[in-house]
Design an enzyme around this catalytic site. Structure first.
Site, PDB file in Angstrom:
ATOM      1  N   THR A  40       0.629  -1.309  -0.017  1.00  0.00           N
ATOM      2  CA  THR A  40       0.098   0.009   0.103  1.00  0.00           C
ATOM      3  C   THR A  40       0.762   1.223  -0.013  1.00  0.00           C
ATOM      4  OG1 THR A  40      -0.257  -0.342   2.330  1.00  0.00           O
ATOM      5  CG2 THR A  40      -2.076  -0.906   1.014  1.00  0.00           C
ATOM      6  N   HIS A  45       6.838  -0.319   6.880  1.00  0.00           N
ATOM      7  CA  HIS A  45       7.063   0.435   8.102  1.00  0.00           C
ATOM      8  C   HIS A  45       7.510  -0.694   9.188  1.00  0.00           C
ATOM      9  CE1 HIS A  45       2.982  -1.071   9.324  1.00  0.00           C
ATOM     10  NE2 HIS A  45       2.492  -0.468   8.128  1.00  0.00           N
ATOM     11  N   HIS A  48       5.797  -4.274   9.716  1.00  0.00           N
ATOM     12  CA  HIS A  48       6.116  -5.356   8.645  1.00  0.00           C
ATOM     13  C   HIS A  48       7.361  -6.234   9.082  1.00  0.00           C
ATOM     14  CE1 HIS A  48       3.891  -2.382   5.669  1.00  0.00           C
ATOM     15  NE2 HIS A  48       3.569  -3.453   5.652  1.00  0.00           N
ATOM     16  N   LYS A  82      -9.294  -3.820   9.509  1.00  0.00           N
ATOM     17  CA  LYS A  82      -9.770  -2.718   9.875  1.00  0.00           C
ATOM     18  C   LYS A  82     -11.236  -2.769   9.471  1.00  0.00           C
ATOM     19  CE  LYS A  82      -5.520  -1.369  10.165  1.00  0.00           C
ATOM     20  NZ  LYS A  82      -5.013  -2.473   9.528  1.00  0.00           N
ATOM     21  N   ARG A  86     -10.247  -1.461   0.963  1.00  0.00           N
ATOM     22  CA  ARG A  86      -9.125  -0.571   0.606  1.00  0.00           C
ATOM     23  C   ARG A  86      -9.562  -0.035  -0.638  1.00  0.00           C
ATOM     24  NH1 ARG A  86      -4.930  -3.930   2.935  1.00  0.00           N
ATOM     25  NH2 ARG A  86      -5.854  -4.362   4.934  1.00  0.00           N
ATOM     26  N   GLN A 178      -6.831 -14.962  -1.439  1.00  0.00           N
ATOM     27  CA  GLN A 178      -5.325 -15.116  -0.916  1.00  0.00           C
ATOM     28  C   GLN A 178      -4.990 -16.763  -0.605  1.00  0.00           C
ATOM     29  OE1 GLN A 178      -5.071 -13.221   3.118  1.00  0.00           O
ATOM     30  NE2 GLN A 178      -3.643 -14.852   3.796  1.00  0.00           N
ATOM     31  N   ASP A 199      -3.787 -13.033  13.218  1.00  0.00           N
ATOM     32  CA  ASP A 199      -5.008 -12.696  12.539  1.00  0.00           C
ATOM     33  C   ASP A 199      -5.326 -13.387  11.281  1.00  0.00           C
ATOM     34  OD1 ASP A 199      -2.911 -11.178  11.525  1.00  0.00           O
ATOM     35  OD2 ASP A 199      -4.280  -9.530  11.025  1.00  0.00           O
ATOM     36  N   LYS A 234      -0.584   0.913  20.284  1.00  0.00           N
ATOM     37  CA  LYS A 234      -0.237   0.164  19.113  1.00  0.00           C
ATOM     38  C   LYS A 234       1.190   0.238  18.771  1.00  0.00           C
ATOM     39  CE  LYS A 234      -2.141  -0.827  14.392  1.00  0.00           C
ATOM     40  NZ  LYS A 234      -1.798  -0.394  13.212  1.00  0.00           N
ATOM     41  N   LYS A 237       3.872   2.838  16.065  1.00  0.00           N
ATOM     42  CA  LYS A 237       3.394   4.289  15.725  1.00  0.00           C
ATOM     43  C   LYS A 237       3.636   5.269  16.985  1.00  0.00           C
ATOM     44  CE  LYS A 237      -0.594   3.362  12.958  1.00  0.00           C
ATOM     45  NZ  LYS A 237      -1.189   4.259  12.243  1.00  0.00           N
ATOM     46  N   THR A 238       3.947   6.344  16.603  1.00  0.00           N
ATOM     47  CA  THR A 238       4.246   7.427  17.484  1.00  0.00           C
ATOM     48  C   THR A 238       3.294   8.484  17.329  1.00  0.00           C
ATOM     49  OG1 THR A 238       5.832   8.635  15.981  1.00  0.00           O
ATOM     50  CG2 THR A 238       6.748   7.084  17.511  1.00  0.00           C
TER      51      THR A 238
END
Length: 433
Positions: A40, A45, A48, A82, A86, A178, A199, A234, A237-238
């Site tokens: 995406t 990040h 991954h 989520k 997408r 998938q 998940d 999470k 993330k910041t």
RNA sequence: GGGGGAAUACCAAAGCGGCCAACUGGGACGGACUGUAAAUCCGUUGUCUUUCGACUUCACAGGUUCGAAUCCUGUUUCCCCCA
């Protein structure tokens, strides 16, 4: 072969669930395994990295890792994620993203074609794009019952009464697409293992089911626990967003800082997951850490290892230098000794303002300088500046400004910069021309 | 449809004619301590202003008063009870 893959993942706490028989398969022959990544963005990040590290250990154990980019599946969106579909990516973007991701993956995995367990990167868009709808429902769809598909948690959740939104047919089909990837790789690459986050279990088993039914083959699944942080926020993330591997998106300095700032409670998880250090080395580090927690040996070790692997030794040196300037007890002298390039890169992204020498000369006191001369980037008003100075919250060139009415007599760094600091963490660079 | 209550700063919540730019708690931002942490302690938190002070605020619009967040009238919104 070299290492026992499953045992390796086990002590690292990276196994959530696995299908029986996998150990036997791995000891029997060189096996291929894949992990899927949604392309995406043109960069990975750190979220991954868990999957990438699984492949890394897999390759170190003598097996063949495959990175599967979900160019096709990423266009659909996993209903369990989520719970939102997408955006569709166009092919051009997809290829740009693919190239960016491959470059990053190469830092972790060995793609050297001369090795028989060299890593490989594939994109399911390449085999899905020409698949016709009729072809798919005839060749793939008829082997899996809707009953089977409905039993998956990700689907059940969306069909249940609590779910506020319905699930489109496209999302429902996701697991088939998938699953087909697994089937395809099984046939094309003799790939017998899919790994992923916990998940993904349901999606992976759809794949093994297809392989069993259509090829009478045996394939396996291994999943990792989703990373949790001790404070419940999470991972990865910041306040300023994701931590990317791309230095343009997240500077090496920030990347280094991310790991350095990890809490003690999280560190023993993180270091096992992300470090390639051996069990003995890690346990020794932990022991050292527990004896003197304030030195944060673990954080430093992991931050260094990650920064060097993802970026470079030079990037690490720069990050260390930047950190010592920003957080160390550096003085005006030290600051002045830093060359212009380093200075600018350390303060890259910090608010800046350019003023003239005349403007600087015309300033009567520190308050005016901080509020008016610098065009309001530090303080919007003189009152605000004065209050903060009185509260001891302002430094210029690492020297605390004690008096709001002090005369302005700042040394120019490199003959043209003034570094203003509000509080500990807010820096402003004034350029005098 | 009838009756009762409430609206206050980022949030929560006091204040019920002058001592109110408004108690207090949370949050945010600074400082000390520390490990670039947690906990703790201290300061700031309407705007502008060097002290003084000036200006704009307590749902909205009017009014009473020397003086209103506080009293009166109307408007809007929200909550509760009875139909």
């Amino acid at each position: 072969m070299q290492k026992d893959f499953i045992a390796e993942l086990q002590w690292r706490g990276m196994i959530h669930d696995m299908m029986p028989g996998i150990e036997k398969q791995l000891s029997k022959e060189l096996t291929s395994a894949y992990v899927g990544i949604d392309p995406t963005a043109d960069s990975l990040h750190i979220g991954h990295l868990v999957g990438i590290m699984m492949l890394k250990h897999f390759q170190d154990a003598g097996h063949k890792p495959i990175v599967l980019l979900g160019g096709a599946t990423g266009m659909i969106g996993d209903p369990s994620g989520k719970s939102k579909e997408r955006n569709l990516l166009d092919e051009e973007t997809l290829r740009v993203n693919e190239a960016g991701i491959k470059k990053q993956v190469m830092k972790f995995l060995d793609f050297d074609a001369s090795a028989d367990n060299n890593a490989k990167l594939v994109n399911n868009y390449d085999w899905m794009k020409d698949f016709s709808f009729l072809g798919f429902i005839r060749d793939v769809g008829k082997h899996i019952t809707v009953n089977y598909m409905m039993a998956k948690d990700s689907v059940k959740k969306r069909l249940s009464a609590e779910s506020s939104e319905g699930m489109s047919f496209t999302e429902f089909t996701y697991q088939l697409v998938q699953g087909y990837d697994f089937l395809h790789l099984y046939k094309a690459e003799n790939c017998k293992l899919q790994m992923g986050g916990s998940d993904q279990w349901g999606n992976i088993t759809t794949g093994t089911e297809m392989i069993r039914k259509m090829e009478q083959g045996e394939a396996f699944a291994v999943t990792t626990p989703l990373i949790k942080k001790s404070d419940g926020t999470k991972f990865g993330k910041t306040e300023s967003g994701n931590i990317w591997l791309d230095p343009k998106k997240t500077s090496p300095y920030k990347f280094y800082q991310f790991w350095l700032n990890a809490s003690d409670e999280d560190m023993s998880n993180f270091v096992r997951i992300f470090s390639t250090k051996s069990k003995d080395e890690i346990e020794a580090l932990e022991k050292e850490h527990n004896q003197a927690p304030h030195l944060r040996v673990l954080q430093k070790a992991l931050a260094e290892e990650m920064t060097v692997r993802v970026h470079s030794q030079e990037a690490l040196d720069m990050a260390l230098k930047a950190s010592s300037i920003l957080f160390g007890k550096s003085t005006t002298e030290e600051l002045a000794s830093i060359d212009e390039d380093t200075l600018l890169s350390v303060f890259e992204g910090v608010p800046q303002v350019t003023i003239t020498k005349d403007e600087l000369a015309a300033v009567d006191n520190a308050t005016t300088f901080l509020a008016e001369t610098t065009q309001g980037i530090v303080f919007k008003s003189k009152g605000e500046a004065r209050k903060m100075i009185q509260g001891g919250g302002v430094s210029v060139n690492k020297n605390k400004v004690e008096d709001p009415n002090a005369e302005v007599d700042f040394q120019l760094l490199q003959d043209k910069y003034i570094l203003v600091q509000r509080g500990k963490k807010n820096y402003y660079l004034v350029i005098v021309e």
